[in-house]
Design a protein around this motif. Structure first.
Motif, short mmCIF file in Angstrom:
data_model
loop_
_atom_site.label_atom_id
_atom_site.label_comp_id
_atom_site.label_asym_id
_atom_site.label_seq_id
_atom_site.Cartn_x
_atom_site.Cartn_y
_atom_site.Cartn_z
N UNK A 40 0.80 -1.10 0.10
CA UNK A 40 0.01 -0.07 0.01
C UNK A 40 0.80 1.19 0.21
N UNK A 41 2.10 1.23 0.09
CA UNK A 41 3.02 2.42 0.19
C UNK A 41 2.68 2.84 -1.33
N UNK A 42 3.09 4.52 -1.11
CA UNK A 42 2.98 4.97 -2.35
C UNK A 42 4.23 4.76 -3.46
N UNK A 43 5.26 4.25 -2.88
CA UNK A 43 6.39 3.91 -3.70
C UNK A 43 6.85 2.40 -2.99
N UNK A 44 6.58 1.37 -3.75
CA UNK A 44 6.79 0.16 -3.14
C UNK A 44 8.46 -0.05 -3.07
N UNK A 193 -9.67 3.14 2.92
CA UNK A 193 -9.09 4.62 3.00
C UNK A 193 -7.71 4.76 2.97
N UNK A 194 -6.85 3.94 3.63
CA UNK A 194 -5.43 3.93 3.76
C UNK A 194 -4.94 3.57 2.18
N UNK A 195 -5.46 2.62 1.51
CA UNK A 195 -4.93 2.18 0.23
C UNK A 195 -5.41 3.26 -0.69
N UNK A 196 -6.47 3.94 -0.36
CA UNK A 196 -6.92 5.10 -1.52
C UNK A 196 -6.05 6.44 -1.22
N UNK A 197 -5.42 6.71 0.01
CA UNK A 197 -4.60 7.66 0.36
C UNK A 197 -3.37 7.53 -0.54
N UNK A 198 -2.78 6.23 -0.50
CA UNK A 198 -1.59 6.20 -1.07
C UNK A 198 -1.91 6.15 -2.56
N UNK A 199 -3.09 5.90 -3.06
CA UNK A 199 -3.15 5.96 -4.48
C UNK A 199 -3.25 7.61 -5.01
N UNK A 200 -3.68 8.29 -4.03
CA UNK A 200 -3.65 10.07 -4.19
C UNK A 200 -2.28 10.16 -4.31
#
Length: 215
Positions: A40-44, A193-200
């Motif tokens: 889920x990190x913005x950058x894996x 929500x957590x994963x969605x924030x990373x997607x943003x």
């Protein structure tokens, strides 16, 4: 008998329970929480960055064969989790639920502990993404940060329920223990929500999602 989502889940459970590795690896649910946070990190992060996190720092692997088997299993878990996220199938793993056990060794507590450990290790990536995200409306930025704080508070509550209950009582809230089952029902939304924030945020950092998902 626990049903597993994939052969990789079954293999990890077997490795975690084995005589050779039970004192080397973090618990099964703990590792699954770590894998979720990594995905889920913005950058894996690259495998060599996060794979060591699943080792209990007091111990170490004793052979290349162990390391290879474990690495293969964890990479398959990573790919499985990424596919689940891509399909917006966000839920806690099989066997990770809240059935009233508030100990820090319950499956839900261990999953949250692993998730928070990995999130903490990845905090610099999240911070870098925040700093690069150009949002003209400060109110929107504050809302996104508030949403992340809410998610982390939820994970922290279930990571150490005895502490959360004690802290709530100090604030005059004697009902946290009684309402934990109700709070638990919001876990799917919290994960979303957590994963969605990373997607943003992901557009503001190099996107490795497809690279790892297709390996």
């Amino acid at each position: 008998m626990l049903n597993f989502e994939s052969p990789a889940h079954a293999k990890l459970s077997e490795l975690c329970d084995s005589a050779a590795l039970s004192q080397v690896l973090h618990p099964y649910s703990f590792i699954l929480g770590e894998v979720f946070a990594v995905c889920a990190a913005p950058e894996i992060p690259m495998p060599e960055v996060w794979l060591p996190w699943i080792i209990n720092s007091k111990n170490q692997l004793t052979s290349n064969e162990q390391a290879d088997e474990l690495t293969d299993t964890l990479m398959k878990l990573l790919q499985f989790q990424l596919k689940q996220m891509s399909n917006e199938n966000l839920s806690l793993p099989q066997g990770v639920s809240f059935e009233g056990d508030t100990s820090t060794q319950s499956a839900i507590s261990l999953w949250c502990q692993g998730m928070l450990l990995a999130h903490g290790q990845l905090e610099s990536i999240w911070q870098d993404a925040w700093s690069k995200m150009q949002i003209t409306e400060q109110q929107q930025m504050r809302q996104l940060q508030k949403d992340l704080s809410h998610c982390l508070y939820m994970f922290s509550t279930f990571a150490d329920m005895p502490l959360a209950i004690k802290q709530a009582q100090k604030r005059g809230n004697d009902q946290l223990l009684n309402i934990l089952p109700k709070i638990y029902l919001s876990f799917p939304q919290t994960l979303k929500t957590y994963v969605g924030l990373s997607g943003r945020l992901v557009d503001f950092l190099p996107n490795q999602f497809e690279t790892f998902a297709k390996n």
